[in-house]
Structure formats: C-alpha cells, structure tokens
Design an enzyme around this catalytic site. Structure first.
Site, mmCIF file in Angstrom:
data_model
loop_
_atom_site.group_PDB
_atom_site.id
_atom_site.type_symbol
_atom_site.label_atom_id
_atom_site.label_comp_id
_atom_site.label_asym_id
_atom_site.label_seq_id
_atom_site.Cartn_x
_atom_site.Cartn_y
_atom_site.Cartn_z
ATOM 1 N N ARG A 75 -1.807 -1.750 -4.094
ATOM 2 C CA ARG A 75 -2.772 -0.671 -4.129
ATOM 3 C C ARG A 75 -2.402 0.281 -5.265
ATOM 4 O O ARG A 75 -1.263 0.712 -5.379
ATOM 5 C CB ARG A 75 -2.768 0.094 -2.808
ATOM 6 N N ASN B 263 0.865 -1.191 0.000
ATOM 7 C CA ASN B 263 0.000 0.000 0.000
ATOM 8 C C ASN B 263 0.895 1.233 0.000
ATOM 9 O O ASN B 263 1.327 1.704 1.035
ATOM 10 C CB ASN B 263 -0.910 -0.024 1.230
ATOM 11 N N ARG C 240 -1.061 18.924 -0.462
ATOM 12 C CA ARG C 240 -2.054 19.245 -1.498
ATOM 13 C C ARG C 240 -3.048 20.277 -0.996
ATOM 14 O O ARG C 240 -3.466 20.248 0.162
ATOM 15 C CB ARG C 240 -2.781 17.966 -1.932
ATOM 16 N N HIS D 147 -8.690 6.212 -2.118
ATOM 17 C CA HIS D 147 -8.741 5.552 -0.798
ATOM 18 C C HIS D 147 -9.922 4.584 -0.673
ATOM 19 O O HIS D 147 -10.367 4.271 0.432
ATOM 20 C CB HIS D 147 -8.818 6.585 0.339
ATOM 21 N N GLU E 168 -6.223 -1.816 4.787
ATOM 22 C CA GLU E 168 -6.286 -1.960 3.335
ATOM 23 C C GLU E 168 -5.548 -3.208 2.878
ATOM 24 O O GLU E 168 -5.908 -3.831 1.878
ATOM 25 C CB GLU E 168 -5.682 -0.713 2.680
#
Length: 397
Positions: free
Chosen positions: A90, A8, A240, A179, A383
């Site tokens: 991922r 991931n 970001r 996500h 995840e």
C-alpha cells in the site's frame, strides 16, 4: 501454489496478510501497532487460531518489516523467504502519476519518494517497506498499490481548490485523497449487503483509524473525499489536525516563535489531533480510559465525532441522498461509542443506530435499527486482499 504477502503500512501501524493465490486463502496475518510509540504490539495469527504476540518498542517501519520476515520463519509459516512469489505494498500518495497499481522498479520507488510532499507521514514509510522487501526478496513480483487511485474518479468540481488555476496547471495542486483501497473494498461489500448493484447505490464510507477519512461513493465511484492534497486535511485524527484556517498558521508562528513553515506543518502532522487536544495520547483507547475524569480527553473525543458527522452530512448533500453509512478501520470497527455518537447526530438523514446490534467489535454487521431509512454497517476493511488481487493481476500480465 503462489504466496503473496500484502503490506499495509499506516502512519503508526503495519498490517499484513500472507495469501495463497489465486485462492485467496489466508496462511497468516498480523499487525504491528503503535510503531514509534512505547509498548508497540507485534501480533501474528496463524494455523486456524494460534497466536503469537509480543510487546516491544519498535522504532520505525523498517524494524517492523525485518521482525515480520524473521518471525514468519521462526514460526515455520515459511521455511524460506523465496516461498513468497509476490508482495504488494500500500502506498498512500500516487499523485497524478499513478492512476492504477504499478510494478515496482527503481524509478517507481524514486517517484514514490518524490511524492512524499503529498504524504509526508506515509510515503517515506511505504518506500522503506518496499526497499526492505526488495533487499531480502529481490526477484519476486513487487507491486505498489496506491491509495489515491480510487479517488481519480472525482470530478474537477470536487478535487480543485478555489485558488488560481495556474497552481493546478503548473504544480498539480489539487485534492488527492487517501485510503482509497479501503474505501473501495467496504463500498463494494456494502453494496452486496444492500442487495443492489453498486452502480445503483450512494454510500458514505468512514475509514476511522489513527489516520481517518470519509468518502462519498456514488455508483461505485469516489466523487469526494475528506483528505486533500495531503492526508493532513479532513477530520481530526490521531496526531493530525484535519481542516484548519490557513491564516492561523502565520499567526501561531509569530506568537510561538516558530521559524519555519515546515516546523509548523510538522506540528499539525505530529503534535495535533487527538494527541494535541487531549495532551495525553493519539490513541483512542487511552482517551476512552481517561474521559470520565479528564475533561480534555472527553473534549477530544467529542471533537473527533463532530468532524466525522459534519463530513457525513456534507456528503449526503453532495450525492443528494445516501443508502448506507459504513464504519471501518481501527476506530470504526472497534469504537461502539464513537459509532453511536456519530449516528445519533444524523437522525435527520433517517439514520438510526440499534444499541444491541452496535455492541460489537470487529465483526461485519448491520448496526442500524429496523426502522432506519439509511442502513448503517460495520464492515472490517480488507485492504490486503485488494492489494493481493492486484499483485496477482500484474504478476500474470
């Protein structure tokens, strides 16, 4: 016994877990943090409590992958790389091409790279990781698991932008989100904690890390999410900007002498967010250490909390109600102050935090008060197990 490693890779991190499958027993796990920054942290946990940790500058994801595989052998977690029978990666952006996970081929890698325009900080790193593993382990089952797949259930009213329809029809210009694997996992777990079938729940999941997104999950399906055409949209993040008025871009380009729109987008992706607001760091921990004496650090934290709170309130309206709010990922799991400040501004929804329950890091727990009408959960994301399950499914298909 098959061994599957789930990879991931985030924009500045690489989490992984090595499983025996289908038992889903964890042989080892770890994370590489602060990739591309000074003092990267390389951690491996294994043998029920043993831990290897190294602080070293790690320039990029390819270096991180090479270090990981070599260290697994040095610690005798693996005697040979060929013990790994499956690897799941991922991948952030699957566009409208990948509506589910896919076996990795040369063509799939090319498509992932071509989709980098949707996730410029992530897909290149994802492709680098895939190629590094294929070079060392060319014969194992390799699977790409896409963040965007979970959000393919969004209705058009939520994924279309209010621009000429021909731009969507010709160029697939729309919201994709990210996500998804994390949002799916924690929403399913929250439904279990609520004691309800997920089909009967309205859950807002807050994946808050260096990259951050909020998702409205109605009946187990994503109906809206804060990230957009790329992971640049939505809430304030580590580097970001999140949502911004597009008209600001040509204004700033003219004022600052920025010649290329790509240069402007680079600034929004890499020099903005918490880093740009504070002038200190993209790492929440650095800002929390500085906020008592640094006004810009404190302001950056308040802006982050404000943007998360606004999306949660918006998605409660989107679903006409909410049963639970979930915090997950690095900041969500470890930032007790962030969780409290977000929920304290949502009492109109009937959400109320319990300060004692909220005094926790990284452990699954209900953190809402007994009188709270909306349950608030801290649920560490996994995840990796979702990725490993998809690898097993495709390996046996």
């Amino acid at each position: 016994m098959s061994k599957t490693i789930a990879i991931n890779a985030g924009s500045s991190s690489l989490k992984w877990k090595l499983f025996t499958m289908p038992e889903e027993n964890v042989l080892a796990s770890g994370i590489v943090e602060r990739i591309g920054l000074n003092d990267s942290i390389f951690t491996i946990k294994y043998n029920d409590g043993e831990k290897f940790e190294q602080v070293v500058d790690i320039a990029d994801h390819e270096v991180a992958v090479e270090m990981l595989l070599e260290q697994l052998k040095e610690l005798n977690i693996l005697s040979d790389f060929n013990e790994i029978t499956g690897v799941g990666h991922r991948v952030v952006a699957g566009g409208e091409i990948f509506k589910d996970s896919a076996l990795v081929t040369d063509e799939v890698i090319k498509q992932i790279e071509d989709l980098s325009e949707f996730a410029p900080l992530h897909n290149p790193a994802n492709a680098t990781g895939i190629k590094a593993f294929r070079k060392i382990l060319p014969d194992i089952t390799s699977v790409a698991v896409f963040d965007t797949s979970f959000h393919q259930t969004m209705p058009k009213v939520n994924y279309l932008y209010s621009i000429p329809m021909e731009y969507y029809e010709k160029h697939n210009a729309r919201k994709y989100g990210a996500h998804g694997t994390s949002h799916k996992y924690v929403a399913e777990r929250a439904a279990e904690l609520l004691g309800k079938p997920i089909e009967d729940t309205k859950i807002i999941t807050c994946h808050l890390g260096n990259g951050a997104s909020i998702t409205a999950v109605d009946g187990g399906k994503s109906v809206d999410t804060s990230m957009g055409f790329t992971p640049l949209a939505g809430v304030t993040m580590g580097t970001r900007s999140g949502d911004i008025d597009p008209s600001l871009l040509p204004f700033l380009m003219e004022k600052e002498g920025i010649e290329s729109i790509n240069d402007m987008i680079y600034i929004l992706n890499n020099e903005s967010g918490l880093k740009g607001l504070s002038g200190i760091s993209s790492d929440m921990r650095d800002l929390e250490d500085a906020e008592a004496t640094n006004e810009k650090a404190a302001l950056a934290l308040r802006i982050f909390e404000d943007r998360v709170r606004k999306y949660v309130g918006s998605y409660a309206a989107t679903m006409n109600g909410v049963d639970a709010i979930v915090f997950t990922a690095g900041i969500g799991e470890n930032g007790s102050d962030t969780r409290k400040n977000v929920i304290d501004g949502l009492t109109f929804l009937g959400a109320e935090i319990d300060d004692e329950k909220n005094n926790v890091r990284g452990k699954e727990r209900e953190i809402s008060s007994d009188s709270s009408k909306v349950k608030v959960f801290l649920i560490p994301t996994d995840e990796e197990v979702m990725i490993a399950r998809d690898v097993e499914k495709l390996r046996n298909s």
